[in-house]
Design a protein around this motif. Sequence first.
Motif, PDB file in Angstrom:
ATOM      1  N   TYR A  37       8.120  -8.183   8.854  1.00  0.00           N
ATOM      2  CA  TYR A  37       7.035  -7.272   8.492  1.00  0.00           C
ATOM      3  C   TYR A  37       6.756  -7.327   7.002  1.00  0.00           C
ATOM      4  N   ALA A  38       5.536  -6.963   6.627  1.00  0.00           N
ATOM      5  CA  ALA A  38       5.099  -7.028   5.240  1.00  0.00           C
ATOM      6  C   ALA A  38       5.681  -5.897   4.390  1.00  0.00           C
ATOM      7  N   THR A  39       5.872  -4.726   4.993  1.00  0.00           N
ATOM      8  CA  THR A  39       6.364  -3.576   4.226  1.00  0.00           C
ATOM      9  C   THR A  39       7.601  -2.979   4.886  1.00  0.00           C
ATOM     10  N   ARG A  40       8.385  -2.332   4.063  1.00  0.00           N
ATOM     11  CA  ARG A  40       9.572  -1.654   4.589  1.00  0.00           C
ATOM     12  C   ARG A  40       9.177  -0.530   5.548  1.00  0.00           C
ATOM     13  N   ALA A  41       8.122   0.204   5.188  1.00  0.00           N
ATOM     14  CA  ALA A  41       7.677   1.319   6.030  1.00  0.00           C
ATOM     15  C   ALA A  41       7.306   0.830   7.430  1.00  0.00           C
ATOM     16  N   GLU A  42       6.622  -0.288   7.499  1.00  0.00           N
ATOM     17  CA  GLU A  42       6.241  -0.842   8.800  1.00  0.00           C
ATOM     18  C   GLU A  42       7.481  -1.234   9.603  1.00  0.00           C
ATOM     19  N   LYS A  94      15.882  -6.644   3.888  1.00  0.00           N
ATOM     20  CA  LYS A  94      14.932  -7.462   3.132  1.00  0.00           C
ATOM     21  C   LYS A  94      15.472  -8.886   3.021  1.00  0.00           C
ATOM     22  N   TRP A 130      10.443  -8.231   5.181  1.00  0.00           N
ATOM     23  CA  TRP A 130      11.269  -7.209   5.833  1.00  0.00           C
ATOM     24  C   TRP A 130      11.557  -7.589   7.275  1.00  0.00           C
TER      25      TRP A 130
END
Length: 59
Positions: free
Chosen positions: A27-32, A53, A10
Amino acid sequence: MTDNGAVLPWLVIRQDEGGNRYRVGRYATRAEAERVAERLDTRGNQRLYVVEKVDRAAT
């Protein structure tokens, strides 16, 4: 992928008034990534930071 092997698909991207785009971070996650973009984006309704992404085939 980073030097330590972690997958960070991300991106947070800043787009300026001229349409130029700059990668701010991965980043590892979309939320982050969304949290970072929201924290950086201080111009209200004119969103300067977007989350995208990475296409694994392109990396």
